[in-house]
Design a protein around this motif. Structure first.
Motif, PDB file in Angstrom:
ATOM      1  N   GLU A 220       0.814  -1.196   0.025  1.00  0.00           N
ATOM      2  CA  GLU A 220      -0.024   0.039   0.076  1.00  0.00           C
ATOM      3  C   GLU A 220       0.919   1.438  -0.130  1.00  0.00           C
ATOM      4  N   SER A 221       0.452   2.233  -0.785  1.00  0.00           N
ATOM      5  CA  SER A 221       1.137   3.598  -0.549  1.00  0.00           C
ATOM      6  C   SER A 221      -0.022   4.705  -0.389  1.00  0.00           C
ATOM      7  N   GLY A 222       0.430   5.982  -0.336  1.00  0.00           N
ATOM      8  CA  GLY A 222      -0.584   6.968  -0.753  1.00  0.00           C
ATOM      9  C   GLY A 222      -1.057   7.627   0.694  1.00  0.00           C
TER      10      GLY A 222
ATOM     11  N   LEU B  23      -7.012  12.267  -0.473  1.00  0.00           N
ATOM     12  CA  LEU B  23      -5.930  11.232  -0.822  1.00  0.00           C
ATOM     13  C   LEU B  23      -6.323  10.297  -1.554  1.00  0.00           C
ATOM     14  N   LYS B  24      -5.139   9.465  -2.246  1.00  0.00           N
ATOM     15  CA  LYS B  24      -5.442   8.583  -3.171  1.00  0.00           C
ATOM     16  C   LYS B  24      -4.513   7.454  -2.648  1.00  0.00           C
ATOM     17  N   LEU B  25      -5.024   6.389  -2.157  1.00  0.00           N
ATOM     18  CA  LEU B  25      -4.242   5.174  -1.991  1.00  0.00           C
ATOM     19  C   LEU B  25      -4.121   4.004  -2.861  1.00  0.00           C
ATOM     20  N   SER B  26      -2.952   3.321  -3.019  1.00  0.00           N
ATOM     21  CA  SER B  26      -2.878   2.397  -3.922  1.00  0.00           C
ATOM     22  C   SER B  26      -2.243   1.352  -3.429  1.00  0.00           C
ATOM     23  N   CYS B  27      -2.849  -0.006  -3.775  1.00  0.00           N
ATOM     24  CA  CYS B  27      -2.398  -1.321  -3.518  1.00  0.00           C
ATOM     25  C   CYS B  27      -1.712  -2.062  -4.701  1.00  0.00           C
TER      26      CYS B  27
ATOM     27  N   THR C  58      -2.834  -2.784  -9.907  1.00  0.00           N
ATOM     28  CA  THR C  58      -3.011  -2.321  -8.668  1.00  0.00           C
ATOM     29  C   THR C  58      -4.534  -1.835  -8.649  1.00  0.00           C
TER      30      THR C  58
ATOM     31  N   ASN D 104      -6.699   1.166  -6.633  1.00  0.00           N
ATOM     32  CA  ASN D 104      -6.696   2.515  -5.965  1.00  0.00           C
ATOM     33  C   ASN D 104      -7.996   2.608  -5.297  1.00  0.00           C
TER      34      ASN D 104
ATOM     35  N   GLN E  39      -9.546   6.090  -4.098  1.00  0.00           N
ATOM     36  CA  GLN E  39      -9.752   7.623  -4.175  1.00  0.00           C
ATOM     37  C   GLN E  39     -10.438   8.112  -2.831  1.00  0.00           C
TER      38      GLN E  39
ATOM     39  N   THR F   9      -1.237   1.560   5.286  1.00  0.00           N
ATOM     40  CA  THR F   9      -0.555   2.699   5.201  1.00  0.00           C
ATOM     41  C   THR F   9      -1.413   3.600   6.124  1.00  0.00           C
TER      42      THR F   9
END
Length: 117
Positions: A6-8, A18-22, A78, A80, A82, A111
């Motif tokens: 995970e990031s973001g 925020l936008k998280l990504s996996c 990925t 995401n 949002q 994250t």
């Protein structure tokens, strides 16, 4: 090696986005349903959103409907998340999971999302 990364995450003011990504690797991505969960200290884990393996079905917790959008980027393996109109109650560690029909299950490390009032 199977990985979900995970990031973001980060610190944002209430009302922000925020936008998280996996990012997934090590397994056949489009055979797995992906879910985002969150957990805050002292609170139960909450399923935030899920997307089916083909991306055709999405679900959201009532607490985030209309504010969060889950999507898949198959080219990048990925998923995401949002997030807009963030609230302090959205503060938590967010992590993604992948689950296949055969029961294979993977989870990322998470994250941190912190929303200040």
């Amino acid at each position: 090696e199977v990985q979900l990364v995970e990031s973001g995450g980060g610190l944002v003011q209430a009302g922000g986005s925020l936008k998280l990504s996996c990012a997934a690797s090590g397994f056949i991505f489009n055979e797995y349903a992906i879910a985002w969960f969150r957990q805050a200290p002292g609170k139960e884990r909450e399923a935030v959103s899920t997307i089916s393996s083909d991306g055709g079905i999405t679900q959201y917790a009532d607490s985030v409907k209309g504010r969060f959008t889950i999507s898949t980027d198959n080219a990048k393996n990925t998923v995401n998340l949002q997030m807009i109109s963030l609230k302090p109650d959205d503060t938590a560690t967010y992590y993604c999971t992948a689950e296949s029909w055969s029961g294979d299950y993977y989870r990322g490390q998470g994250t941190q999302v912190t929303v200040s009032s």
